[in-house]
Write an enzyme that holds these catalytic residues in place. Sequence first.
Site, PDB file in Angstrom:
ATOM      1  N   GLU A  99      33.731  15.002  72.239  1.00 10.32           N
ATOM      2  CA  GLU A  99      35.053  15.271  72.810  1.00 10.32           C
ATOM      3  C   GLU A  99      36.099  14.391  72.122  1.00 10.32           C
ATOM      4  O   GLU A  99      35.774  13.311  71.623  1.00 10.32           O
ATOM      5  CB  GLU A  99      34.983  15.007  74.324  1.00 10.32           C
ATOM      6  CG  GLU A  99      36.255  15.163  75.100  1.00 10.32           C
ATOM      7  CD  GLU A  99      36.862  16.567  75.068  1.00 10.32           C
ATOM      8  OE1 GLU A  99      37.202  17.033  73.966  1.00 10.32           O
ATOM      9  OE2 GLU A  99      37.006  17.160  76.146  1.00 10.32           O
ATOM     10  N   ASP A 100      37.340  14.863  72.093  1.00 13.18           N
ATOM     11  CA  ASP A 100      38.409  14.061  71.479  1.00 13.18           C
ATOM     12  C   ASP A 100      38.844  12.918  72.383  1.00 13.18           C
ATOM     13  O   ASP A 100      38.928  11.768  71.962  1.00 13.18           O
ATOM     14  CB  ASP A 100      39.612  14.946  71.081  1.00 13.18           C
ATOM     15  CG  ASP A 100      40.152  15.795  72.238  1.00 13.18           C
ATOM     16  OD1 ASP A 100      39.600  15.735  73.357  1.00 13.18           O
ATOM     17  OD2 ASP A 100      41.134  16.529  72.018  1.00 13.18           O
ATOM     18  N   ASP A 103      40.633  11.830  79.527  1.00 12.63           N
ATOM     19  CA  ASP A 103      41.877  11.322  80.117  1.00 12.63           C
ATOM     20  C   ASP A 103      41.662  11.181  81.629  1.00 12.63           C
ATOM     21  O   ASP A 103      41.118  10.176  82.090  1.00 12.63           O
ATOM     22  CB  ASP A 103      42.977  12.328  79.735  1.00 12.63           C
ATOM     23  CG  ASP A 103      44.363  11.936  80.188  1.00 12.63           C
ATOM     24  OD1 ASP A 103      44.548  10.815  80.649  1.00 12.63           O
ATOM     25  OD2 ASP A 103      45.280  12.768  80.081  1.00 12.63           O
ATOM     26  N   LYS A 131      40.923   7.022  78.188  1.00  8.24           N
ATOM     27  CA  LYS A 131      42.061   6.354  78.849  1.00  8.24           C
ATOM     28  C   LYS A 131      41.606   5.943  80.248  1.00  8.24           C
ATOM     29  O   LYS A 131      41.812   6.701  81.207  1.00  8.24           O
ATOM     30  CB  LYS A 131      43.231   7.333  78.989  1.00  8.24           C
ATOM     31  CG  LYS A 131      43.942   7.716  77.724  1.00  8.24           C
ATOM     32  CD  LYS A 131      45.107   8.657  78.096  1.00  8.24           C
ATOM     33  CE  LYS A 131      45.808   9.198  76.890  1.00  8.24           C
ATOM     34  NZ  LYS A 131      46.785  10.253  77.235  1.00  8.24           N
TER      35      LYS A 131
HETATM   36  P1  5GP Z   1      41.420  15.436  81.093  1.00  2.27           P
HETATM   37  O1  5GP Z   1      40.892  16.631  81.815  1.00  2.27           O
HETATM   38  O2  5GP Z   1      40.412  14.349  80.868  1.00  2.27           O
HETATM   39  O3  5GP Z   1      42.657  14.901  81.772  1.00  2.27           O
HETATM   40  O4  5GP Z   1      41.977  15.951  79.725  1.00  2.27           O
HETATM   41  C1  5GP Z   1      41.258  16.079  78.590  1.00  2.27           C
HETATM   42  C2  5GP Z   1      42.029  16.883  77.566  1.00  2.27           C
HETATM   43  O5  5GP Z   1      43.441  16.680  77.665  1.00  2.27           O
HETATM   44  C3  5GP Z   1      41.651  16.403  76.186  1.00  2.27           C
HETATM   45  O6  5GP Z   1      40.528  17.097  75.703  1.00  2.27           O
HETATM   46  C4  5GP Z   1      42.915  16.674  75.390  1.00  2.27           C
HETATM   47  O7  5GP Z   1      42.893  17.982  74.888  1.00  2.27           O
HETATM   48  C5  5GP Z   1      44.041  16.540  76.399  1.00  2.27           C
HETATM   49  N1  5GP Z   1      44.671  15.213  76.311  1.00  2.27           N
HETATM   50  C6  5GP Z   1      44.523  14.181  77.168  1.00  2.27           C
HETATM   51  N2  5GP Z   1      45.257  13.115  76.774  1.00  2.27           N
HETATM   52  C7  5GP Z   1      45.865  13.485  75.622  1.00  2.27           C
HETATM   53  C8  5GP Z   1      46.762  12.803  74.707  1.00  2.27           C
HETATM   54  O8  5GP Z   1      47.156  11.635  74.866  1.00  2.27           O
HETATM   55  N3  5GP Z   1      47.160  13.520  73.620  1.00  2.27           N
HETATM   56  C9  5GP Z   1      46.785  14.801  73.388  1.00  2.27           C
HETATM   57  N4  5GP Z   1      47.251  15.385  72.290  1.00  2.27           N
HETATM   58  N5  5GP Z   1      45.946  15.474  74.222  1.00  2.27           N
HETATM   59  C10 5GP Z   1      45.491  14.816  75.323  1.00  2.27           C
END
Ligand code: 5GP
Length: 178
Positions: A99-100, A103, A131
């Site tokens: 995964e990238d 968050d 994060k």
């Molecule tokens: P989560 O469900 O953990 O909040 O979100 C994960 C997804 O949100 C990541 O796979 C990514 O695509 C996007 N995302 C979360 N934080 C960032 C950020 O700081 N920059 C970008 N470009 N995408 C983010």
Amino acid sequence: MKVKGRNFVEMLSEEEIAKIIDRMASAINADLEGKNPYFLVMMNGAFIFASDLLRKITIPCGLAFVRYSSYEGMKTTGKVVPVIPVPADVKGRNVVIIEDIVDTGITMEAFLKELKNFSPESVRIASFLTKPEARQREVLVDYVGKEIENKFVLGYGLDYDGLGRNIPSLLVLDESTQ
Ligand code: 5GP
């Protein structure tokens, strides 16, 4: 660098990223030796990270791409729908999700639930970024590239409104100049 009128500054250079990838790959190679892992690359954001990481994996392994999108109200329901689904042959395999960024953890929690239906032997997560301050769901990330502050990042596969995935370094939104 300006993207869509927003100012971004470098957080990690290409050289720093390469060191992170080497460290992560060494850990995965050591932990999963003899386990024939099966990597699942989360599209689209993880594609550049995955291509760098996987070329440093020296043990036999399988690989597939998956893509899940969230539908309306996902922030509350945490459900995902398949665009490119998990392949059935992950059954009984030692899966490593690539995964990238994790968050809030909502996407990963929903994906883990979906993946369970395919009966893998084990599941690990390798995320380039995490994060911790933003976390709303408890998600254990086994391999972390870098823990970052709760700020928006761009580049190295991650986009801002469809732009910037091709930037080779990692940039962060410069809040002082917005
Ligand atoms: P989560 O469900 O953990 O909040 O979100 C994960 C997804 O949100 C990541 O796979 C990514 O695509 C996007 N995302 C979360 N934080 C960032 C950020 O700081 N920059 C970008 N470009 N995408 C983010």
